[in-house]
Write an enzyme that holds these catalytic residues in place. Structure first.
Site, PDB file in Angstrom:
ATOM      1  N   LYS A 172       0.403 -12.789 -38.597  1.00 54.17           N
ATOM      2  CA  LYS A 172       1.710 -13.529 -39.752  1.00 54.17           C
ATOM      3  C   LYS A 172       2.502 -14.186 -38.451  1.00 54.17           C
ATOM      4  CE  LYS A 172       4.905 -12.010 -37.765  1.00 54.17           C
ATOM      5  NZ  LYS A 172       6.792 -12.525 -38.417  1.00 54.17           N
ATOM      6  N   GLU A 248       0.256 -13.831 -24.672  1.00 53.89           N
ATOM      7  CA  GLU A 248       0.800 -15.282 -24.038  1.00 53.89           C
ATOM      8  C   GLU A 248       2.180 -15.078 -24.368  1.00 53.89           C
ATOM      9  OE1 GLU A 248      -1.421 -17.151 -22.524  1.00 53.89           O
ATOM     10  OE2 GLU A 248      -3.012 -17.084 -23.363  1.00 53.89           O
ATOM     11  N   CYS A 282       6.052 -23.083 -23.721  1.00 49.12           N
ATOM     12  CA  CYS A 282       6.100 -21.912 -23.184  1.00 49.12           C
ATOM     13  C   CYS A 282       6.173 -22.532 -21.691  1.00 49.12           C
ATOM     14  CB  CYS A 282       5.284 -20.550 -23.497  1.00 49.12           C
ATOM     15  SG  CYS A 282       3.335 -21.447 -23.859  1.00 49.12           S
ATOM     16  N   GLU A 378      14.110 -18.726 -19.597  1.00 41.98           N
ATOM     17  CA  GLU A 378      13.367 -19.410 -20.104  1.00 41.98           C
ATOM     18  C   GLU A 378      14.705 -20.041 -20.692  1.00 41.98           C
ATOM     19  OE1 GLU A 378      10.673 -18.070 -23.183  1.00 41.98           O
ATOM     20  OE2 GLU A 378       8.879 -19.772 -22.239  1.00 41.98           O
TER      21      GLU A 378
HETATM   22  P1  NAP Z   1       8.916 -13.859 -30.254  1.00 43.60           P
HETATM   23  O1  NAP Z   1      10.422 -13.427 -31.293  1.00 43.60           O
HETATM   24  O2  NAP Z   1       9.102 -12.967 -29.204  1.00 43.60           O
HETATM   25  O3  NAP Z   1       8.189 -14.194 -32.131  1.00 43.60           O
HETATM   26  C1  NAP Z   1       6.764 -14.357 -32.033  1.00 43.60           C
HETATM   27  C2  NAP Z   1       5.985 -13.350 -33.095  1.00 43.60           C
HETATM   28  O4  NAP Z   1       6.070 -11.750 -33.342  1.00 43.60           O
HETATM   29  C3  NAP Z   1       7.099 -14.200 -34.794  1.00 43.60           C
HETATM   30  O5  NAP Z   1       6.002 -14.344 -35.847  1.00 43.60           O
HETATM   31  C4  NAP Z   1       7.867 -13.147 -35.091  1.00 43.60           C
HETATM   32  O6  NAP Z   1       8.245 -12.738 -36.238  1.00 43.60           O
HETATM   33  C5  NAP Z   1       7.026 -11.223 -34.499  1.00 43.60           C
HETATM   34  N1  NAP Z   1       7.664 -10.332 -34.664  1.00 43.60           N
HETATM   35  C6  NAP Z   1       9.429 -10.310 -33.759  1.00 43.60           C
HETATM   36  N2  NAP Z   1      10.133  -8.403 -33.638  1.00 43.60           N
HETATM   37  C7  NAP Z   1       8.094  -8.158 -33.918  1.00 43.60           C
HETATM   38  C8  NAP Z   1       8.091  -6.918 -33.677  1.00 43.60           C
HETATM   39  N3  NAP Z   1       8.877  -5.917 -33.421  1.00 43.60           N
HETATM   40  N4  NAP Z   1       6.475  -6.373 -33.494  1.00 43.60           N
HETATM   41  C9  NAP Z   1       5.446  -7.308 -33.476  1.00 43.60           C
HETATM   42  N5  NAP Z   1       6.196  -8.995 -34.207  1.00 43.60           N
HETATM   43  C10 NAP Z   1       7.539  -9.371 -33.670  1.00 43.60           C
HETATM   44  O7  NAP Z   1       8.925 -15.106 -30.586  1.00 43.60           O
HETATM   45  P2  NAP Z   1       9.527 -16.466 -30.837  1.00 43.60           P
HETATM   46  O8  NAP Z   1      11.109 -17.105 -30.754  1.00 43.60           O
HETATM   47  O9  NAP Z   1       8.858 -16.860 -31.947  1.00 43.60           O
HETATM   48  O10 NAP Z   1       8.382 -17.815 -29.663  1.00 43.60           O
HETATM   49  C11 NAP Z   1       9.079 -18.033 -28.613  1.00 43.60           C
HETATM   50  C12 NAP Z   1       8.842 -17.298 -27.359  1.00 43.60           C
HETATM   51  O11 NAP Z   1       7.576 -17.381 -27.535  1.00 43.60           O
HETATM   52  C13 NAP Z   1       9.448 -18.073 -26.271  1.00 43.60           C
HETATM   53  O12 NAP Z   1       9.190 -17.092 -25.231  1.00 43.60           O
HETATM   54  C14 NAP Z   1       7.409 -18.794 -25.584  1.00 43.60           C
HETATM   55  O13 NAP Z   1       8.037 -18.612 -24.278  1.00 43.60           O
HETATM   56  C15 NAP Z   1       6.803 -17.946 -25.885  1.00 43.60           C
HETATM   57  N6  NAP Z   1       5.332 -18.319 -26.138  1.00 43.60           N
HETATM   58  C16 NAP Z   1       4.536 -18.321 -25.070  1.00 43.60           C
HETATM   59  C17 NAP Z   1       2.819 -19.240 -25.761  1.00 43.60           C
HETATM   60  C18 NAP Z   1       1.700 -18.719 -24.408  1.00 43.60           C
HETATM   61  O14 NAP Z   1       1.043 -19.553 -24.718  1.00 43.60           O
HETATM   62  N7  NAP Z   1       2.192 -18.158 -23.568  1.00 43.60           N
HETATM   63  C19 NAP Z   1       3.055 -20.114 -26.677  1.00 43.60           C
HETATM   64  C20 NAP Z   1       4.387 -20.635 -27.197  1.00 43.60           C
HETATM   65  C21 NAP Z   1       5.289 -19.743 -27.066  1.00 43.60           C
HETATM   66  P3  NAP Z   1       9.043 -13.661 -36.940  1.00 43.60           P
HETATM   67  O15 NAP Z   1       9.932 -14.565 -37.030  1.00 43.60           O
HETATM   68  O16 NAP Z   1       8.941 -12.876 -38.240  1.00 43.60           O
HETATM   69  O17 NAP Z   1      10.721 -12.442 -35.948  1.00 43.60           O
END
Ligand code: NAP
Length: 474
Positions: A172, A248, A282, A378
């Site tokens: 997804k 992650e 990240c 962040e």
């Molecule tokens: P996010 O809001 O947590 O969303 C990530 C994914 O989860 C999206 O596909 C999102 O779908 C989905 N999602 C949202 N709510 C959910 C729920 N309740 N249950 C299951 N899935 C759900 O994060 P983001 O804003 O896309 O990404 C930024 C974050 O990712 C930052 O904090 C960054 O540091 C972190 N990140 C970490 C790494 C690592 O390797 N440690 C790498 C890259 C990014 P929707 O888009 O449809 O909401």
């Protein structure tokens, strides 16, 4: 004209009544209308992954690896098209998008090799005539949930390991960037990955689709990359069925420059660690900690380098910093920067984002203090925050003063200090005179609130396998 894109389930492209728009982050133009997967379609994708699992897991590892290798080659052959697509949906400069395509393919190549090396163990037995053996088995159908900031690489880092291990999957992608995952599904189809092994269910409602997917009883493992807040929810949701979980999550990386550092190298590292993907990474340097003797010199050099960055549409020539992803990002950056200035931070470069443009020119803030949200959270954007440290102990204490623990960077020419500081820093990854640590053959992942498990490297495949121990007599 906007592209039409559908879900990919059981080897078929499936359209449905509901769609959502994908917009170019630079000008908000609609670039695609994408199928918004219903709960029933998510269930069908999970069923397909469960049906495909017995045949895929028994396919010899080298054969699975061969398909992964072909997928990597297809990605590389299509680098330009895939990079353009990435720039359109994510906004990152084209050169960075092309680098992401190569980086994403490198995980497929790496795990293609690892598929041949999923070794077991033989253990010295307790009794004569007894044999104790251990094999690694795939965990089962997996749910892969990915963010928008690296649409290809965050998926291939999971998909490569899952397929190499013999798992099937339902992916997804993030609402903002489903096109990369769907382009990858096309390539999976082309190279002959069997129906049901890879499924992609785009959705406009991550919480709904994510919960449905995670809650499906056939799913045995969830691998998530995204925010710590959502990671926490996922970990809780997996408790009832005791599902394997890899997380992650977010970072808050310190970037420490010691008095004995090579300042030119530190500046080069800082620019990569801060501005790659417009600061939306990240592993982005979030907090710069400068030892007092070099603080002024490094600050001046950094402000000068930031002043030369070209900001704009990612596909335009020479652009270093593209737009941030959406309105919420602009609003968050405005709030963090405004709060910091109101609390006494000094603006050395740029201005707080105003208006509705997603193009945020780089900002440098000095005199940041630990009570400011911009230091504790962040940032995820092109904003540099600077503090000074009195000495090594102070720098380490400041660096570790966070719940996050993904990566920490520091610059010093002193070999003894390199070892000492690396040991003292609380992070899963350490960059020592190095501003870019991510690579397919090394274990990527965090400690503290930054996650569970590791991706990439020989360890990355372990998260997709269970150990099975067999005691045999006679
Ligand atoms: P996010 O809001 O947590 O969303 C990530 C994914 O989860 C999206 O596909 C999102 O779908 C989905 N999602 C949202 N709510 C959910 C729920 N309740 N249950 C299951 N899935 C759900 O994060 P983001 O804003 O896309 O990404 C930024 C974050 O990712 C930052 O904090 C960054 O540091 C972190 N990140 C970490 C790494 C690592 O390797 N440690 C790498 C890259 C990014 P929707 O888009 O449809 O909401």
């Amino acid at each position: 004209m906007a592209l039409a894109r559908t879900a990919y389930v059981d080897g078929r492209w499936v359209d449905q009544a509901q769609h959502f728009e994908v917009r170019d982050p630079f000008d908000r133009a609609v670039i695609a209308e994408v199928t918004d997967s219903s709960d029933e379609l998510v269930d069908a994708a999970v069923d397909a992954a469960a049906r495909a699992f017995p045949a895929w897991r028994t396919r010899p590892g080298p054969e699975r690896g061969k398909l992964l290798g072909q997928l990597a080659q297809r990605m590389l052959a299509d680098e330009r098209r895939l990079a353009e697509l990435c720039t359109r949906e994510n906004g990152k400069p084209t050169a960075e998008a092309a680098a992401e395509v190569r980086y994403a393919a490198s995980f497929l190549t790496w795990f293609a090799g690892e598929a041949e090396r999923i070794y077991g163990e033989t253990i010295p037995a307790t009794h004569p005539g007894q044999r104790l053996t251990v094999v690694r088995e795939p965990v089962g159908p997996c749910a892969l949930i990915t963010p928008w900031n690296f649409p290809y690489a965050m998926l291939t880092r999971k998909l490569g390991a899952a397929l190499a291990a013999g798992c099937t999957l339902v992916a997804k992608p993030a609402e903002q960037t489903p096109l990369g995952a769907l382009a990858l599904a096309e390539l999976c189809h082309e190279v002959g990955i069997p129906a049901g092994v890879v499924n992609v269910v785009p959705s406009a409602d991550g919480a709904r689709t994510g919960s449905r997917l995670i809650g499906a009883p056939q799913i045995r493992k969830v691998s998530f990359t995204g925010s710590t807040a959502v990671g926490r929810l996922i970990l809780r949701s997996c408790a009832d069925d005791i599902k394997r979980v890899s997380l992650e999550l977010g970072g808050n990386a310190p970037f420490v420059v010691f008095g004995d550092a090579d300042l030119e190298a530190a500046l080069r590292g800082a620019m990569v660690a801060k501005f790659r993907n417009t600061g939306q990474s990240c592993v982005a340097a979030n907090r710069f900690i400068l030892e007092a003797p070099i603080a002024d010199a490094f600050t001046q050099a950094l402000v000068a380098a930031v002043g030369k960055l070209k900001v704009g549409r990612g596909s335009d020539d020479g652009v270093d910093v593209g737009p941030v992803i959406d309105d919420a990002s602009v609003a968050k950056l405005g709030k963090l920067v405004g709060d910091a200035i109101a609390r006494g931070a000094r603006l050395l470069h740029g201005a707080p984002p105003a208006g509705t443009s997603h193009v945020v020119a780089p900002i440098v803030l000095a005199g940041v203090t630990p009570d400011m949200a911009i230091w504790r959270e962040e940032i995820f954007g092109p904003v540099v925050t600077l503090r000074t440290a009195a000495d090594e102990a102070d720098a380490i204490a400041q660096a570790n003063d966070t719940d996050a623990g993904l990566v920490a960077y520091f610059y010093t020419r002193d070999g003894a200090r390199q070892a000492r500081v690396a040991e003292a820093l609380e992070a899963g990854m350490i960059g020592i005179n190095e501003g870019l640590v991510s690579t397919a053959q090394a274990p990527f992942g965090g400690v503290k609130h930054s996650g569970l498990g590791r991706e990439g490297s020989r360890h990355g495949i372990e998260d997709y396998t269970n150990l099975k121990y067999m005691a045999t007599r006679g």
